[in-house]
Design a protein around this motif. Structure first.
Motif, mmCIF file in Angstrom:
data_model
loop_
_atom_site.group_PDB
_atom_site.id
_atom_site.type_symbol
_atom_site.label_atom_id
_atom_site.label_comp_id
_atom_site.label_asym_id
_atom_site.label_seq_id
_atom_site.Cartn_x
_atom_site.Cartn_y
_atom_site.Cartn_z
ATOM 1 N N UNK A 23 0.693 -1.324 0.195
ATOM 2 C CA UNK A 23 0.086 -0.074 -0.038
ATOM 3 C C UNK A 23 0.802 1.061 -0.032
ATOM 4 N N UNK A 24 1.962 1.193 0.640
ATOM 5 C CA UNK A 24 3.101 2.173 0.397
ATOM 6 C C UNK A 24 3.884 2.496 -0.487
ATOM 7 N N UNK A 25 3.614 1.573 -1.626
ATOM 8 C CA UNK A 25 4.334 1.530 -2.808
ATOM 9 C C UNK A 25 5.620 0.655 -2.868
ATOM 10 N N UNK A 26 5.970 -0.107 -1.904
ATOM 11 C CA UNK A 26 7.162 -0.930 -1.769
ATOM 12 C C UNK A 26 6.871 -2.262 -2.386
ATOM 13 N N UNK A 27 8.064 -2.960 -2.884
ATOM 14 C CA UNK A 27 7.778 -4.230 -3.485
ATOM 15 C C UNK A 27 8.472 -5.199 -2.374
ATOM 16 N N UNK A 28 7.652 -5.675 -1.437
ATOM 17 C CA UNK A 28 8.407 -6.749 -0.202
ATOM 18 C C UNK A 28 8.643 -7.960 -1.079
ATOM 19 N N UNK A 29 9.886 -8.594 -0.804
ATOM 20 C CA UNK A 29 10.272 -9.890 -1.246
ATOM 21 C C UNK A 29 10.544 -10.760 0.008
ATOM 22 N N UNK A 30 9.707 -11.589 0.314
ATOM 23 C CA UNK A 30 9.495 -12.558 1.594
ATOM 24 C C UNK A 30 10.455 -13.763 1.418
ATOM 25 N N UNK A 31 11.501 -13.986 2.257
ATOM 26 C CA UNK A 31 12.374 -14.736 2.108
ATOM 27 C C UNK A 31 12.842 -15.505 3.582
ATOM 28 N N UNK A 32 11.587 -15.717 4.384
ATOM 29 C CA UNK A 32 11.773 -16.198 5.722
ATOM 30 C C UNK A 32 12.952 -17.265 6.207
ATOM 31 N N UNK A 33 13.312 -18.042 5.072
ATOM 32 C CA UNK A 33 14.167 -19.138 5.528
ATOM 33 C C UNK A 33 15.897 -18.919 4.767
ATOM 34 N N UNK A 34 15.990 -17.549 4.389
ATOM 35 C CA UNK A 34 17.219 -17.459 3.985
ATOM 36 C C UNK A 34 18.313 -17.176 4.776
ATOM 37 N N UNK A 35 19.354 -17.689 4.262
ATOM 38 C CA UNK A 35 20.473 -17.699 5.401
ATOM 39 C C UNK A 35 21.277 -16.301 5.170
ATOM 40 N N UNK A 36 22.474 -16.362 6.041
ATOM 41 C CA UNK A 36 23.144 -15.256 5.640
ATOM 42 C C UNK A 36 23.965 -15.140 4.334
ATOM 43 N N UNK A 37 24.460 -16.147 4.006
ATOM 44 C CA UNK A 37 24.930 -16.023 2.700
ATOM 45 C C UNK A 37 24.242 -15.727 1.617
ATOM 46 N N UNK A 38 23.034 -16.210 1.601
ATOM 47 C CA UNK A 38 21.977 -15.749 0.630
ATOM 48 C C UNK A 38 21.418 -14.379 0.715
ATOM 49 N N UNK A 306 4.412 0.907 9.838
ATOM 50 C CA UNK A 306 3.959 2.258 10.089
ATOM 51 C C UNK A 306 4.875 3.050 10.296
ATOM 52 N N UNK A 307 6.310 2.458 11.032
ATOM 53 C CA UNK A 307 7.344 3.324 11.055
ATOM 54 C C UNK A 307 8.054 3.655 9.771
ATOM 55 N N UNK A 308 8.104 2.725 8.881
ATOM 56 C CA UNK A 308 8.376 2.773 7.517
ATOM 57 C C UNK A 308 7.784 3.978 6.770
ATOM 58 N N UNK A 309 6.410 3.879 6.897
ATOM 59 C CA UNK A 309 5.550 5.014 6.387
ATOM 60 C C UNK A 309 5.940 6.322 6.729
ATOM 61 N N UNK A 310 6.010 6.552 8.247
ATOM 62 C CA UNK A 310 6.279 7.672 9.042
ATOM 63 C C UNK A 310 7.651 8.330 8.950
#
Length: 312
Positions: A23-38, A306-310
């Motif tokens: 809604x704020x115009x961002x493109x979120x990429x959700x990778x919850x199991x990604x490791x640090x190398x990734x 909300x904080x990202x928005x504000x």
């Protein structure tokens, strides 16, 4: 992949955050199991990074994030985030203590009441077919002096939960003056150490606070009976706590955090210390779940969005 307003979510988050960010115009990429190398391989493509506690945001990661404008920690503690380096690079650091402060306040209250009234130990005895009323006689919170060491979001929430128990609440915070609400008396450290009967720790982990609460420091609290730590395990030395429990200085201790919470990595000494803590009937330990409820899981995501928005 476009770098414009793209956000990498590198840990488990409530699903509500995705539509809120879109809604704020961002493109979120959700990778919850990604490791640090990734993360290191792809972070340069993103404007924002959202993490929990598994990811250390240090110089290596920040330097790889050549397009980063912000890093958001879904939770309160920023001990794994190099805020100084982010600031040097002009990258905004965000966290969300407002999201889980109520959960933490309730949990700390639960630990305290269970200790004072011997609820957990009495329950274990009943399960073993032992009925001992006098041995499980409790102590009332009413009239006691509760000292809060660090009166930020978490310390304030705990204090708010205590207001109906008719106890005296005093607080020490080196960065603050008067506390909002008027129900916590702001005191100097000497007075906190002189008068506190129940001590609750709510300070962040940093170079100054790591192992601050060693045996010598704890013994400066002249009337200490109960110790609660729902902040970070590394601020309290386990061996010091064991000494105060062993010699009867403490009536009880409630811990939601430990110095080392990766039990599979324990040395023999660490195993012995944990076994010793578990041998005390007046010690309660929970697995760092104080701020982790079904409600806080969603609320943290809402606060971050909300904080990202504000703020950006």
């Amino acid at each position: 992949m476009s770098t414009k307003k793209s956000i990498l979510i590198a840990d488990d988050m409530h699903e509500c955050i995705l539509p809120l960010l879109r809604e704020q115009g961002y493109d979120p990429v959700y990778l919850p199991v990604i490791d640090r190398e990734g993360i290191l391989k792809i972070i340069g493509e993103f404007e924002g990074l959202i993490i929990r506690s598994k990811t250390a945001v240090n110089k290596e990661l920040v330097d790889a994030g050549v397009n980063l404008k912000f890093v958001a920690r879904a939770g309160a503690g920023m001990d794994k985030v190099d805020e100084d380096y982010l600031n040097e690079k002009g990258i905004k650091a965000i966290n969300a203590p407002e999201g889980n402060r109520d959960a933490l306040g309730e949990h700390a209250t639960g630990l305290l009441l269970s200790l004072l009234h011997k609820i957990s130990s009495a329950h274990k005895e009943i399960k073993g077919h032992k009925w001992d009323r006098d041995g499980n006689r409790g102590i009332e919170l009413k009239g006691k002096v509760v000292g809060i060491y660090g009166v930020g979001n978490m310390g304030m929430s705990f204090a708010q939960k205590l207001r109906g128990f008719d106890c005296e609440i005093i607080g020490f915070d080196k960065f603050k003056g008067a506390f909002e609400g008027g129900f916590i008396k702001n005191v100097e450290l000497d007075e906190l150490m002189e008068r506190t009967e129940i001590l609750s720790l709510h300070i962040p982990l940093n170079r100054e606070t790591r192992h601050l609460f060693d045996e010598a420091y704890l013994r400066r609290f002249k009337n200490l009976n109960v110790l609660l730590n729902t902040a970070r395990g590394e601020i309290l030395r386990t061996d010091a706590l064991i000494k105060l429990l062993d010699d009867g200085t403490l009536y009880g201790a409630g811990l939601d955090v430990l110095e080392n919470e990766k039990l599979h990595t324990y040395t023999e000494q660490e195993k012995a210390q944990l076994d010793k803590l578990n041998s005390f009937p007046n010690v309660l330990i929970t697995p760092h779940v104080g701020g982790w409820t079904y409600e806080s899981y969603q609320r943290i995501s809402e606060v971050i969005a909300q904080k990202i928005k504000e703020e950006l």
